[in-house]
Design an enzyme around this catalytic site. Sequence first.
Site, PDB file in Angstrom:
ATOM      1  CE  LYS A 139      54.536  57.147  24.728  1.00 26.91           C
ATOM      2  NZ  LYS A 139      54.275  55.701  24.672  1.00 26.91           N
ATOM      3  CG  ASP A 156      52.912  48.048  29.382  1.00 31.61           C
ATOM      4  OD1 ASP A 156      52.205  47.423  30.208  1.00 31.61           O
ATOM      5  OD2 ASP A 156      53.006  49.277  29.370  1.00 31.61           O
TER       6      ASP A 156
END
Length: 331
Positions: free
Chosen positions: A121, A226
């Site tokens: 990532k 989130d």
Amino acid sequence: MKLNVDVLRYLSKDDFRVLTAVEMGMRNHEIVPSELVDRIASLKHGGTYKVLKNLLKHKLVHHDSSKYDGFRLTYLGYDFLAIKTMVNRGVFTAVGRQIGVGKESDIFEVAKEDGSILAMKLHRLGRTSFRAVKSKRDYLRHRRSFNWLYLSRLAALKEFSFMKALEEHGFPVPNAVECNRHCVVMSLIHGYPLVQVRELQSPEVVFERILGLIIHLAEHGLIHCDFNEFNIMIDDEEKVTLIDFPQMVSVSHRNAQMYFDRDVDCIFKFFSKRFNLSLEEKIDNPDNSEEDLEGSSRPCFSSISKSVGFLDKELAASGFTRKEQDDMDKI
Ligand code: ADP
Ligand code: MG
């Protein structure tokens, strides 16, 4: 963003030396004066300018001559520095296809020497926030540290540290392998983000599992913030894996209750809509008071016994400290 790693192979030692010099110069300069790059790189036979031209051609640096002649790293340049470090450390040997795009990240498959695949990532945080920050006088004196390199590096470090700590406490998260600059390497999850899943064998079981995770996190002193169908991966056995941690907060955060309820709400809404679980009905039922509902269906933040600071030690051990969190909070 396109990441053509073939270029990596053609870059020489000098190329990386100069690229690293630009990175070092950016600790103190938004745009690094060309002479400073030359001085930091101090190539044996000179030639910094020729190298810079080559880096510019490959879009690894950006040229800016508005105030003085200088350069800054592009995200691509930063990517290459991180990838190069990972390869040198033997974390992986090749970069493969892109498997995810986020507003603030790009995710790629990477291959190890033995052919096994991991996920990488690359955080893309900060450019917009940096501009917002710059307009705030308060932060101007800290300007140095609040650039996008620093921000995306912090996001990666936070993600890596949380992933590691959560894994050590038995949470279903990817295995955190390595972190450098804005790059996190983790195990590849063989599954799909929940948002792509149309059918489940046992939606109730999965729902309970996911809700259990939110509660379990709170018991460990954390709120994901989130927690939604984009950040939950499901495999063919309907096993759940939680991803994406740069925004997590402590249960002692002043808005903790709101964040917790929001996470819970996302899951309730999604499951009632997508899998027709009769969850929202209870909420809309006018005969039931809100309190009844809280008691019967929704986990109640205040009744969870939370151990604040439980993970702090592990987080600090991975390098993510109070100071780093404070810096992120300011932005
Ligand atoms: P962002 O912070 O940009 O939302 P995420 O960490 O949520 O980034 O990742 C974006 C997407 O990339 C996810 O929805 C998922 O599809 C994919 N992804 C992320 N991490 C992994 C992983 N470890 N294994 C497989 N896919 C992943
Ligand atoms: Mg995400």
